[in-house]
Write a protein that holds these residues in place. Structure first.
Motif, short mmCIF file in Angstrom:
data_model
loop_
_atom_site.label_atom_id
_atom_site.label_comp_id
_atom_site.label_asym_id
_atom_site.label_seq_id
_atom_site.Cartn_x
_atom_site.Cartn_y
_atom_site.Cartn_z
N GLY A 133 0.81 -1.22 0.00
CA GLY A 133 0.00 0.00 0.00
C GLY A 133 0.84 1.26 0.00
N GLY A 134 1.95 1.22 0.73
CA GLY A 134 2.81 2.39 0.82
C GLY A 134 3.55 2.70 -0.45
N LEU A 135 3.71 1.70 -1.33
CA LEU A 135 4.43 1.92 -2.59
C LEU A 135 3.53 2.41 -3.72
CD1 LEU A 135 6.92 -1.12 -2.61
CD2 LEU A 135 7.38 1.28 -2.04
N LEU A 136 2.22 2.45 -3.48
CA LEU A 136 1.33 3.05 -4.46
C LEU A 136 1.53 4.57 -4.45
CD1 LEU A 136 -1.94 1.00 -3.85
CD2 LEU A 136 -0.19 0.63 -5.61
N ILE A 137 1.55 5.15 -5.61
CA ILE A 137 1.87 6.57 -5.76
C ILE A 137 0.59 7.33 -6.12
CG2 ILE A 137 3.27 8.26 -7.00
CD1 ILE A 137 5.06 5.74 -7.80
N TRP A 138 0.24 8.30 -5.29
CA TRP A 138 -0.96 9.08 -5.57
C TRP A 138 -0.72 10.07 -6.70
CZ3 TRP A 138 -5.71 8.06 -4.01
CH2 TRP A 138 -5.88 7.21 -2.91
N ALA A 139 -1.67 10.15 -7.60
CA ALA A 139 -1.64 11.10 -8.71
C ALA A 139 -3.03 11.71 -8.84
CB ALA A 139 -1.23 10.39 -10.01
N ASP A 140 -3.16 12.73 -9.69
CA ASP A 140 -4.45 13.40 -9.84
C ASP A 140 -5.55 12.44 -10.27
OD1 ASP A 140 -3.30 15.77 -9.11
OD2 ASP A 140 -2.99 16.47 -11.17
N SER A 141 -5.18 11.43 -11.05
CA SER A 141 -6.17 10.53 -11.62
C SER A 141 -6.39 9.27 -10.79
CB SER A 141 -5.75 10.12 -13.04
OG SER A 141 -4.44 9.57 -13.01
N GLY A 142 -5.73 9.15 -9.64
CA GLY A 142 -5.86 7.95 -8.81
C GLY A 142 -4.53 7.54 -8.23
N VAL A 143 -4.19 6.25 -8.37
CA VAL A 143 -2.89 5.78 -7.89
C VAL A 143 -2.12 5.16 -9.06
CG1 VAL A 143 -3.55 5.40 -5.49
CG2 VAL A 143 -3.87 3.55 -7.16
N GLU A 144 -0.81 5.27 -8.97
CA GLU A 144 0.08 4.71 -9.98
C GLU A 144 1.04 3.74 -9.32
OE1 GLU A 144 0.41 8.67 -12.86
OE2 GLU A 144 2.03 8.21 -11.45
N SER A 145 1.52 2.79 -10.12
CA SER A 145 2.58 1.89 -9.66
C SER A 145 3.22 1.25 -10.88
CB SER A 145 2.02 0.79 -8.74
OG SER A 145 1.42 -0.25 -9.50
N ALA A 146 4.37 0.63 -10.64
CA ALA A 146 5.04 -0.15 -11.68
C ALA A 146 4.69 -1.62 -11.58
CB ALA A 146 6.55 0.05 -11.58
N PHE A 147 3.67 -1.96 -10.76
CA PHE A 147 3.31 -3.36 -10.54
C PHE A 147 2.54 -3.98 -11.70
CE2 PHE A 147 2.93 -2.07 -5.80
CZ PHE A 147 4.31 -2.13 -5.66
N GLY A 148 1.97 -3.15 -12.58
CA GLY A 148 1.17 -3.67 -13.67
C GLY A 148 0.00 -4.48 -13.13
#
Length: 284
Positions: A133-148
């Motif tokens: 959960g802590g590695l999810l990155i908040w952005a304007d459109s929601g959350v981002e990650s490199a997890f695919g």
């Protein structure tokens, strides 16, 4: 007496609390010990004192480069042999994590534990749901990650603490055993759905760029370590399940998605801003 190292850390403090809840005679060790704890500085080899300890719960001191981590663990194990410790419980890394950037120190320590001559149990802990959960990155459109679309067999930190307490309370039952303590696979999309937002995948190159250039405070070994977690999840190397955790706990595991959501929610920008402006409540 049971002694838990790293007792001021998240896993160490939770393990000590779980032991006390079971009525076990246990204390903690830390370089900055609290009341009733023992001073235990892994870098002060001459000052390591494990006299009177029957079972040592060695929480990995993984927040450093491999050579320093392995050196710390070797010193503690030497002290355990010298001071007559009867059993060592080591919190290692899940077997699926051999490719991760921090696996070597764990596997090297496992060798040291086996070579010590002491009875031992190795707990190969899966990656925390809280970390996911802590590695999810908040952005304007929601959350981002490199997890695919990759999944992680994430496990709640408290479940790992409970498992360590169960083993340490009756160590002879678990002598010579290696437990792979992983949970139910979760994905970034499932966490995002529970948060009520969209998940967007970024490339591994973009994730590494952000770690190197946009994430202040990281130590040199941390960007490759975090990138290895991302690629491991993305490409399906960390989604395997095993029954060891629930067998030890004798109950279902905690909801890993809920743990990840709680951490992600706490790091949401508006939540952080609200906490800063309102300040702490109550009398402390």
């Amino acid at each position: 007496m049971i002694l838990v190292t790293g007792a001021n850390g998240n896993l160490g403090s939770a393990t000590l609390a779980a032991l006390h809840a079971r009525g076990a005679v246990a204390t903690g060790g830390s370089r900055t010990p609290g009341e009733g704890m023992r001073r235990l500085d892994f870098d002060d080899h001459g000052g390591l004192d494990l006299a009177g300890v029957s079972t040592l719960v060695l929480i990995s001191a993984g927040y450093a480069e491999d050579d320093q981590v392995v050196g710390r663990h070797a010193a503690v194990l030497d002290a355990a042999v010298r001071d007559g410790v009867h059993h060592v419980v080591y919190t290692s890394l899940t077997g699926a994590g051999d490719h991760l950037g921090f696996a070597l120190a764990h596997r090297a320590t496992e060798r040291l534990v086996r070579a010590s001559g002491l009875p031992w149990t190795i707990l190969r802990n899966g990656l925390y749901a809280e970390l996911f959960g802590g590695l999810l990155i908040w952005a304007d459109s929601g959350v981002e990650s490199a997890f695919g679309d990759g999944a992680l067999a994430a496990v709640a930190r408290e479940d790992l603490a409970d498992a360590a307490a169960i083993v340490a309370a009756k160590p002879t039952r678990h002598s010579g055993r290696v437990y792979d303590l992983v949970g139910t696979p979760i994905t970034a999309r499932r966490v995002a759905d529970r948060l009520g937002v969209q998940h967007h995948t970024i490339s591994l190159a973009e994730y590494r760029r952000r770690l190197l250039h946009e994430t202040p405070g990281l130590l040199p070994f941390q960007p490759p370590m975090l990138a290895s977690i991302a690629t491991g999840i993305r490409h399906g190397f960390l989604d395997g399940t095993a029954p060891d955790l629930t067998d030890l706990l004798d109950r279902p595991a905690r909801d890993a998605v809920a743990m990840a959501v709680a951490v992600a929610t706490a790091t949401r920008p508006e939540a952080s801003a609200s906490a800063r402006t309102s300040g702490p409540s109550g009398s402390g």
